[in-house]
Structure formats: structure tokens, C-alpha cells
Design an enzyme around this catalytic site. Structure first.
Site, mmCIF file in Angstrom:
data_model
loop_
_atom_site.group_PDB
_atom_site.id
_atom_site.type_symbol
_atom_site.label_atom_id
_atom_site.label_comp_id
_atom_site.label_asym_id
_atom_site.label_seq_id
_atom_site.Cartn_x
_atom_site.Cartn_y
_atom_site.Cartn_z
ATOM 1 N N LYS A 31 -11.306 0.422 -3.231
ATOM 2 C CA LYS A 31 -10.944 0.537 -4.579
ATOM 3 C C LYS A 31 -11.863 1.075 -5.596
ATOM 4 O O LYS A 31 -12.938 0.980 -5.538
ATOM 5 C CB LYS A 31 -9.940 -0.648 -4.984
ATOM 6 C CG LYS A 31 -9.284 -1.135 -3.971
ATOM 7 C CD LYS A 31 -7.685 -0.224 -3.542
ATOM 8 C CE LYS A 31 -7.329 -0.767 -2.290
ATOM 9 N NZ LYS A 31 -6.015 -0.203 -1.995
HETATM 10 C C1 LIG Z 1 -5.261 -1.364 -1.000
HETATM 11 C C2 LIG Z 1 -3.658 -1.192 -1.616
HETATM 12 C C3 LIG Z 1 -2.992 -2.396 -1.155
HETATM 13 C C4 LIG Z 1 -3.196 -3.700 -0.561
HETATM 14 O O1 LIG Z 1 -4.630 -4.314 -1.041
HETATM 15 P P1 LIG Z 1 -5.487 -5.256 -0.419
HETATM 16 O O2 LIG Z 1 -6.208 -5.924 -1.576
HETATM 17 O O3 LIG Z 1 -6.246 -4.579 0.631
HETATM 18 O O4 LIG Z 1 -4.495 -6.525 0.180
HETATM 19 C C5 LIG Z 1 -1.661 -2.282 -1.675
HETATM 20 N N1 LIG Z 1 -1.243 -1.181 -1.998
HETATM 21 C C6 LIG Z 1 -1.729 -0.073 -2.161
HETATM 22 C C7 LIG Z 1 -1.033 1.069 -2.761
HETATM 23 C C8 LIG Z 1 -3.099 0.038 -1.750
HETATM 24 O O5 LIG Z 1 -3.815 1.098 -1.790
#
Ligand SMILES: *Cc1c(COP(=O)(O)O)cnc(C)c1O
Length: 381
Positions: free
Chosen positions: A183
Site C-alpha cells: 500500500k
Molecule cells: C489490501 C486490501 C485489503 C486488505 O488489507 P489488509 O491490511 O491486508 O487486511 C482490503 N481491501 C482491499 C481493496 C485491499 O487492496
């Protein structure tokens, strides 16, 4: 061909970040404590959120939200199939029914009109997804949810630094962010639950640590005080201070990271303008600021005569990494077998054609040029 593999994503960690983490490791307090409180405070300041609760992941935040809203058997939750599997898995696990809504063919985001068509008397929650760093057109969805008295929570995993009508995502309503390493900012693993509903945020805070009504830090500081009792059975989803200090540091650099992502994305747009076989997503024309979490293109598989998977393999063989965000959830084994075919034409069209190109702050413009040159090469190979 590049001599070094270019990954599609890479976290941006500085020596100062490493030093800050080292300081926490040496401090004698490494789990939830003052660094969590600081991170939450800074995240609220950055987004304008009234309440921020740091968590072990975005998935944890989604789980706690479903629990807090009491969603279970007989309830329906509307979300796109063009999302990460975690949301849909949790809807299933809590006994509710996921109801998939289609997305715009060129932004991969859903809208109020499509959501309205999926509403039933059983609908309890709507989870739109801000996609790739762009903002969902929230205003009409907020009005719809308010009119129908249905809960609304934004999946903001891609939207750290995104704004909508001038306001950062997280300022209004309820939004859940992810700090997974791919992210725009990372804590290794982590998430943030933001809400302007103080009561809901307080409940999430309680649910994240055994339902004790206090967290590990309070317990340490207060000793075994009488209030450290189970008020309701709950989960263990708190964030460590090791991660939280990294989060504060990353947040301080987020705008800089996103500016760099924007420059790289603009370069992709320029260079890909004369490659009609790969079409970038369309940037929405309502007022928003893109965080450029992902640079997604769609491969014209009919024209090029090979699949997206083949395209990704050919790039990998030439040392260019790519990602897939996402393979539609309804098309994955378990969901296909238990829920069957769905009428989601834009989701399916994209699920077969999308590919995320390398995009991370440390990339150079020359790296972008390498990617595009390699794409041209594999298209003619
Ligand atoms: C990465 C992601 C998640 C989950 O995030 P985590 O921190 O790994 O639980 C949820 N929704 C979307 C659209 C994502 O890209």
C-alpha cells in the site's frame, strides 16, 4: 533486457524509519502503547477523521465492523466482486450473504445507481471500494445509504492520501485503511479504522483487545485494575508499537510518496498513449485527488491474441514484475462453486484483462521507460 528484476511494488523504508523502529525495540515497550496513540492522533490529524483506531490489518477492521454491526445469518452486504477477497470471506464467515455489485468498466468503481439495484429489505451494509488510489463518487452513495438507513463503510485500502471533493478519505463516515507492504504507506502489516461515529469507534476499540475495555498499555499502566474485565467476548487485533512508529514515520512522508507516484503515473500515461493494446484506467472527472496506489492497464486480448496471464509471464521473463488487482472474487473456486455465475459484465471483462504495472516511489522515470519498452517488445514477440 533489464539486468535486475523490477518488482511491481516495493515499500519505501528510510534509514530514519529503521532507526525509529530500533528505538522502540530498545525501549522496553514494544506492543500497543504510546506509539499507537501517537499514530492514531497523527492519522486523525492527517485525514480529519474524528476517531482513528490502529489495528493489525484492514481485514481485522472489517471483521470488527461486521461484528459491531451484528451482521449475520439472513443479512446481505453489498460490495463489488472487483475487490480483495478479505471482505467477502468475512461476510461469508459471519454467516451473511455477499451481494456483488458491478463496477464502471473504466474506473473499476461502483456507484449509487448500481448499488440501488441490489438493495433488498435484508441489506444491512454497503462496502464500496476506492480503487487504485482514486475516490469512489461517495456523495450519491451516502445519500442512498442515509435514505434507506443502511450502514456504509468505505474500503480505503488503496486510498491513503486520496481526497474527494477536497476532503481526505477518512474524514467523513467510516473508512478502513490498510498498511500492508504494497500500500501507499506501510507498517509491515496493519490497518486503521476511521469513523465520525464516536460510539462505533469506541466499540471497535473495545473489540480489538479481548473486549476488556482497556488495551495492553492501559493494563500495564493501571496494573490489574478492576476495570480490566471482559465486557464482551472479542478479538485480539491490536497493532504493535514497533509497527505504529513506522506508521507515523510513513504518514509524515505520505504526500511526498504520492507526489512521486503521480509523476511516475503521468510518465506512464504519456508513454502508453501510442500503445493502444494496453488501456490505462480512466481517472474519474469529479473532484478528487488520486493517490496512484496502482497503475492498472487492460490488455486488448482479442487484438494481441494471447491472455493477460501470458502477458504477465512474458514481462516477468524480461525482468518486469506485475500484479493482478484483482481476480474477481465471484470467479474464484469457492465462490463460483457456492454462489454460481453472476451477472457482472464489467467486472468479468476487466478480471480477464487487468494488470498492475510497477509503481512505487523509488522507481525512476527510466524504469517506467523500461516497462513500456518491454511491453512494446512482448506485444510484437
Ligand atoms: C489490501 C486490501 C485489503 C486488505 O488489507 P489488509 O491490511 O491486508 O487486511 C482490503 N481491501 C482491499 C481493496 C485491499 O487492496
Amino acid at each position: 533486457m533489464r539486468s535486475e528484476f523490477l518488482p511491481f511494488s516495493r515499500p519505501q523504508i528510510s534509514e530514519a524509519d529503521i532507526a525509529a523502529v530500533g528505538e522502540v525495540l530498545r525501549s522496553g515497550w514494544i506492543t500497543t502503547g504510546t506509539k499507537n496513540a501517537e499514530f492514531e492522533q497523527k492519522f486523525s490529524e492527517y485525514t480529519g477523521a474524528q476517531q482513528s483506531v490502529a489495528l493489525a490489518s484492514a481485514t481485522a477492521g472489517m471483521h470488527l465492523l461486521l461484528h459491531a454491526l451484528g451482521i449475520g445469518a439472513g443479512d446481505e452486504v453489498i460490495t463489488p466482486s472487483m475487490t480483495w477477497v478479505s471482505t467477502v470471506n468475512l461476510i461469508k464467515l459471519c454467516g451473511a450473504t455477499p451481494v456483488f455489485v458491478d463496477v464502471d468498466k473504466d474506473t473499476l468503481m461502483t456507484d449509487a445507481t448500481r448499488i440501488a439495484e441490489k438493495l433488498t429489505t435484508r441489506t444491512r451494509l454497503i462496502i464500496p471500494v476506492h480503487f487504485a488510489g482514486a475516490a469512489v463518487d461517495m456523495q450519491p452513495i451516502r445519500e442512498l445509504a442515509a435514505t434507506k438507513n443502511i450502514a456504509l463503510a468505505e474500503d480505503a485500502a488503496h486510498a491513503a492520501g486520496t481526497t474527494y471533493h477536497g476532503d481526505p478519505i477518512g474524514k467523513h463516515g467510516t473508512a478502513i485503511f490498510s498498511f500492508h507492504p504494497i500500500k501507499n504507506m506501510t507498517t509491515g502489516e496493519g490497518g486503521m479504522f476511521c469513523s465520525d461515529d464516536a460510539e462505533l469507534a469506541a466499540r471497535i476499540r473495545r473489540l480489538k483487545f479481548h473486549g476488556l475495555g482497556v488495551d495492553a498499555f492501559d493494563r500495564q499502566m493501571q496494573g490489574r485494575s478492576p476495570q480490566a474485565e471482559v465486557l464482551e467476548p472479542a478479538y485480539k487485533y491490536n497493532l504493535t508499537d514497533i509497527a505504529a512508529v513506522l506508521g507515523s514515520r510513513q504518514l509524515a512522508n505520505l504526500d511526498q510518496f504520492n507526489q512521486r507516484r503521480t509523476v511516475l503515473a503521468q510518465h506512464y500515461h504519456q508513454l502508453l498513449a501510442d500503445v493502444p493494446e494496453v488501456q490505462p484506467l480512466r481517472v474519474p472527472n469529479y473532484e478528487m485527488q488520486h493517490a496512484w496506489h496502482l497503475f492498472i492497464v487492460r490488455l486488448d486480448i482479442d487484438k494481441v491474441g494471447f491472455s493477460r496471464d501470458e502477458f504477465m509471464q512474458r514481462l516477468k521473463a524480461r525482468n518486469i514484475g506485475t500484479g493482478l488487482h484483482f481476480k474477481a472474487v465471484h470467479s474464484q473456486k469457492y465462490y463460483l462453486e457456492t454462489m454460481g455465475a453472476q451477472d457482472l459484465p464489467n467486472t468479468e471483462w476487466n478480471s480477464a484483462r487487468i494488470c498492475s504495472l510497477p509503481l512505487f516511489p523509488e522507481m525512476s522515470l527510466a524504469d517506467v521507460e523500461d516497462v513500456v519498452a518491454t511491453i512494446k517488445e512482448v506485444l510484437t514477440a
